[in-house]
Design a protein around this motif. Sequence first.
Motif, PDB file in Angstrom:
ATOM      1  N   ASP A   1      34.236  18.384 -51.429  1.00 40.56           N
ATOM      2  CA  ASP A   1      34.069  18.627 -52.873  1.00 40.56           C
ATOM      3  C   ASP A   1      35.278  19.392 -53.416  1.00 40.56           C
TER       4      ASP A   1
ATOM      5  N   GLU B   1      38.260  17.138 -53.643  1.00 43.50           N
ATOM      6  CA  GLU B   1      38.088  16.189 -54.740  1.00 43.50           C
ATOM      7  C   GLU B   1      38.316  16.882 -56.091  1.00 43.50           C
TER       8      GLU B   1
ATOM      9  N   SER C   1      41.351  16.084 -58.833  1.00 47.35           N
ATOM     10  CA  SER C   1      41.237  15.722 -60.255  1.00 47.35           C
ATOM     11  C   SER C   1      42.110  16.619 -61.125  1.00 47.35           C
TER      12      SER C   1
ATOM     13  N   VAL D   1      41.829  13.573 -48.153  1.00 47.47           N
ATOM     14  CA  VAL D   1      42.156  13.204 -49.542  1.00 47.47           C
ATOM     15  C   VAL D   1      42.478  11.705 -49.652  1.00 47.47           C
TER      16      VAL D   1
ATOM     17  N   LEU E   1      39.290   9.928 -49.976  1.00 50.47           N
ATOM     18  CA  LEU E   1      38.712  10.108 -51.311  1.00 50.47           C
ATOM     19  C   LEU E   1      39.487   9.314 -52.371  1.00 50.47           C
TER      20      LEU E   1
ATOM     21  N   LEU F   1      42.623   9.816 -53.232  1.00 54.62           N
ATOM     22  CA  LEU F   1      43.478  10.676 -54.063  1.00 54.62           C
ATOM     23  C   LEU F   1      44.967  10.472 -53.794  1.00 54.62           C
TER      24      LEU F   1
END
Length: 328
Positions: free
Chosen positions: A100, A103, A107, A322, A325, A327
Amino acid sequence: MTEPVNVTVTGAAGQIGYALLFRIAAGEMLGADVPVRLRLLEIPQAVGAAEGTAMELDDCAFPTLAGIDIFDDPKKAFDGANVALLVGARPRGPGMERADLLEANGSIFGPQGRAINSGAADDVKVLVVGNPANTNALIATANAPDVPPERFTAMTRLDHNRALSQLAARADARVGDVRRVTIWGNHSASQYPDIFHAEVAGTPGASLAEDRDWLENDFIPTVAKRGAAIIEARGASSAASAANAAISHVRDWVRGTPQGDWTSAGVWSLGEYGVPEGIVSSFPVTSSGSGWEIVPDLDIDDFSRARIDASVAELLEEREAVRSLGLL
Ligand code: NAX
């Protein structure tokens, strides 16, 4: 008068921001003869607080401060940035899992990387302070394909300075007499502060390292866990020392490191010292004013190798996390 340098600072209303901005405006980062224009980025809820800091900056009447603009939009904040200090980040909240956290920071650092890519000046130099600093720098780099990856760095200068201070105290010397300490790996508890190439007032660090009990059970954990000790003592995380380290990092990058010494910074790996390519890892570095160069050809013994590898393994895990995810 020379054209002002645009310095973008994110997290400007935070505690590191408060310790940092006045020193940048006073000319301590880029030089007393270099005018700076501050471009502050905050989240909308903290823009008011950033405006208060800007009022205080005005009230200092620094001759080197050419202007202050405040934004809540990264695209505007990074427009024309020559130097970018990425301080604002999402801290780990209660019950937050590591994924979390990564993530949430993705962002932030993804869009900031894209904003740097599209709008920053051609010579932009980026320092990521916000944690997890190395991986946030990696995310920003991945989102800025037109900016050379070596322009994105992560801050391990505070760890470096902590190591200088601890080593000086151990040797009963002055900090100014300590040279060539290195922080390897991640800005986390897995980091490896290396004194084998250091020198303290003429005494080789390797001879101080002969006391393995002190090295392994005192020096290394004291440096690596100093951040937690500060929180315990102060009830808040390091702020002035972190701001000081950020100033020193950028100053040495732009104006050069002292002859005969080096510092530590998280920089893009091209495979140096067996650190896999494509992560931002801390190395011994010098600068002559145009860019960081990793100090070559240091002998790494088995003791150091195992510790460097362990910290790098953590960075590779973070990269995998990452990546999975989406990213990177
Ligand atoms: P604060 O919580 O005092 O301030 C952070 C500021 O960032 C807040 O004002 C917040 O509104 C702002 N912010 C959050 N998201 C943002 C976004 N998307 N855009 C712009 N601003 C945003 O934290 P502070 O003590 O100043 O620490 C900042 C970061 O530095 C933290 O991630 C912290 O963990 C990290 N540190 C890194 C260090 C290092 O050596 N690399 C050492 C010190 C520090 O722990």
